[in-house]
Scaffold this active site. Structure first.
Site, PDB file in Angstrom:
ATOM      1  NE  ARG A 147      -3.528  -2.175   2.911  1.00  0.00           N
ATOM      2  CZ  ARG A 147      -3.386  -2.809   3.501  1.00  0.00           C
ATOM      3  NH1 ARG A 147      -2.513  -3.243   3.741  1.00  0.00           N
ATOM      4  NH2 ARG A 147      -4.102  -4.359   3.830  1.00  0.00           N
ATOM      5  CE  LYS A 171      -6.386  -0.823   5.133  1.00  0.00           C
ATOM      6  NZ  LYS A 171      -7.735  -1.286   4.338  1.00  0.00           N
ATOM      7  CG  HIS A 246      -4.752   0.519  -3.663  1.00  0.00           C
ATOM      8  ND1 HIS A 246      -4.253   0.256  -2.774  1.00  0.00           N
ATOM      9  CD2 HIS A 246      -6.090  -0.314  -3.172  1.00  0.00           C
ATOM     10  CE1 HIS A 246      -4.455  -0.577  -2.130  1.00  0.00           C
ATOM     11  NE2 HIS A 246      -6.031  -1.221  -2.491  1.00  0.00           N
ATOM     12  NE  ARG A 249      -3.142  -3.791  -1.572  1.00  0.00           N
ATOM     13  CZ  ARG A 249      -2.575  -4.441  -0.144  1.00  0.00           C
ATOM     14  NH1 ARG A 249      -1.448  -4.942  -0.288  1.00  0.00           N
ATOM     15  NH2 ARG A 249      -3.805  -5.258   0.969  1.00  0.00           N
ATOM     16  CG  HIS A 272      -6.268  -8.550   2.154  1.00  0.00           C
ATOM     17  ND1 HIS A 272      -6.662  -8.660   0.534  1.00  0.00           N
ATOM     18  CD2 HIS A 272      -6.526  -7.018   1.955  1.00  0.00           C
ATOM     19  CE1 HIS A 272      -6.867  -8.435   0.233  1.00  0.00           C
ATOM     20  NE2 HIS A 272      -6.203  -7.164   0.913  1.00  0.00           N
ATOM     21  CE1 TYR A 281      -7.212  -8.058  -6.364  1.00  0.00           C
ATOM     22  CE2 TYR A 281      -7.415  -8.657  -4.194  1.00  0.00           C
ATOM     23  CZ  TYR A 281      -7.127  -7.939  -4.976  1.00  0.00           C
ATOM     24  OH  TYR A 281      -6.320  -6.351  -4.686  1.00  0.00           O
TER      25      TYR A 281
END
Length: 303
Positions: A147, A171, A246, A249, A272, A281
């Protein structure tokens, strides 16, 4: 008596200190909840908050044209605040607990083909400190699936180039190890060895940044906006308009999946929290398989 404004202040402190929420998450929650509290009355008692008032406020956002994704974020923020107030004894009940999250239409991430990635990354880069830095930025965004916030916060101590590993803080400050190799590793090594030091010694009023990997022209840590401008500029050079960091990514994850990568492994590489986030995906992968079928099968196009 605890006012709504005071409850919000305590909730944001809780998110930052106890939950370790990312700065971007904190900023989004702060802005959404400040607007909500202002509408409800900043000095109103926290225990005066009512379910119907929340529903009315959300209805106003719908009338203002809020996108489903934005509305979902606001609902999540309000539910979080209401739940915190109950757990902390500020209110007797979680009045927003029964709110249902709005449904957000699923959309496929924008991805580049392998040919487009090659055009982007194999184009001529200036043999200058900034040119070498920009090459490394693009290579890492695609080669490591990072990211933008992870890239800009990357420190030199997190780069174990001998082992081909980068420690990434995602995150919520969650840590993961991401492998780096090939052209991405070569570009990063070249930048660190030959270019970064020249940016670091720029004469500026503020002291140079010692720990950051990526620096701007003034020797300071590169900003998210700086990365965005790099991606846009080099994308336009090869005809990729409106290219977003993004997208690189997304392309990283999609190409891993198309190459036979395991979904659980890709989840870990992307950072994630749940496999459901990574599963989008698989839809991209199915689209790829259909295109391959239509283009390759001898009877696919027969009428």
């Amino acid at each position: 008596m605890t006012t709504l404004a005071k409850a919000l202040k305590e909730y944001l402190l809780y998110l930052r200190v106890e939950k370790g929420a990312a700065p971007a998450t904190l900023d989004a929650y702060r802005l959404d909840l400040q607007r909500f509290i202002k509408a409800m009355g900043e000095e109103a008692p926290a225990d005066s908050l009512e379910y119907q008032g929340i529903v009315t406020y959300l209805g106003q956002l719908v009338e203002l044209g809020y996108a489903p994704s934005s509305l979902k974020r606001v609902v999540a923020a309000i539910k979080g605040l209401s739940g915190f107030m109950e757990r902390d004894g500020i209110t007797a009940h979680n009045v927003a607990g029964i709110l249902k999250m709005p449904k957000v239409p699923a959309h496929l991430p924008a991805t580049l083909s392998i040919e487009q990635i090659s055009e982007l990354l194999d184009q001529p880069f200036e043999l200058t400190p900034l040119g070498m830095r920009n090459k490394a930025i693009l290579e890492l965004l695609y080669g490591c699936g990072m990211r933008v916030s992870e890239l800009t916060s990357l420190g030199r101590a997190e780069c174990n180039l001998n082992e081909g590993l980068i420690r990434v803080f995602g995150k919520g400050s969650k840590e993961r190890m991401v492998p780096i190799g090939g052209t991405a590793l070569a570009a990063l090594v070249a930048y660190l060895n030959e270019a970064r030091g020249l940016l670091h010694t720029k004469k500026v009023t503020a002291p140079p940044e010692d720990s950051a990997v990526f620096l701007n022209a003034r020797g300071q840590r590169l900003s998210r906006q700086g990365v965005f401008l790099v991606v846009v500029e080099y994308g336009e050079r090869v005809g990729l308009t409106n290219l977003h960091p993004h997208s690189l990514r997304h392309s990283y994850a999609t190409h891993l999946l198309e190459g036979g990568g395991d979904l659980r492994s890709i989840q870990q590489l992307l950072g994630h929290a749940t496999i459901s986030t990574t599963q989008i995906y698989t839809h991209v992968g199915r689209s790829h398989l259909r295109e391959e079928y239509l283009s390759c099968h001898p009877r696919a196009k027969m009428r």
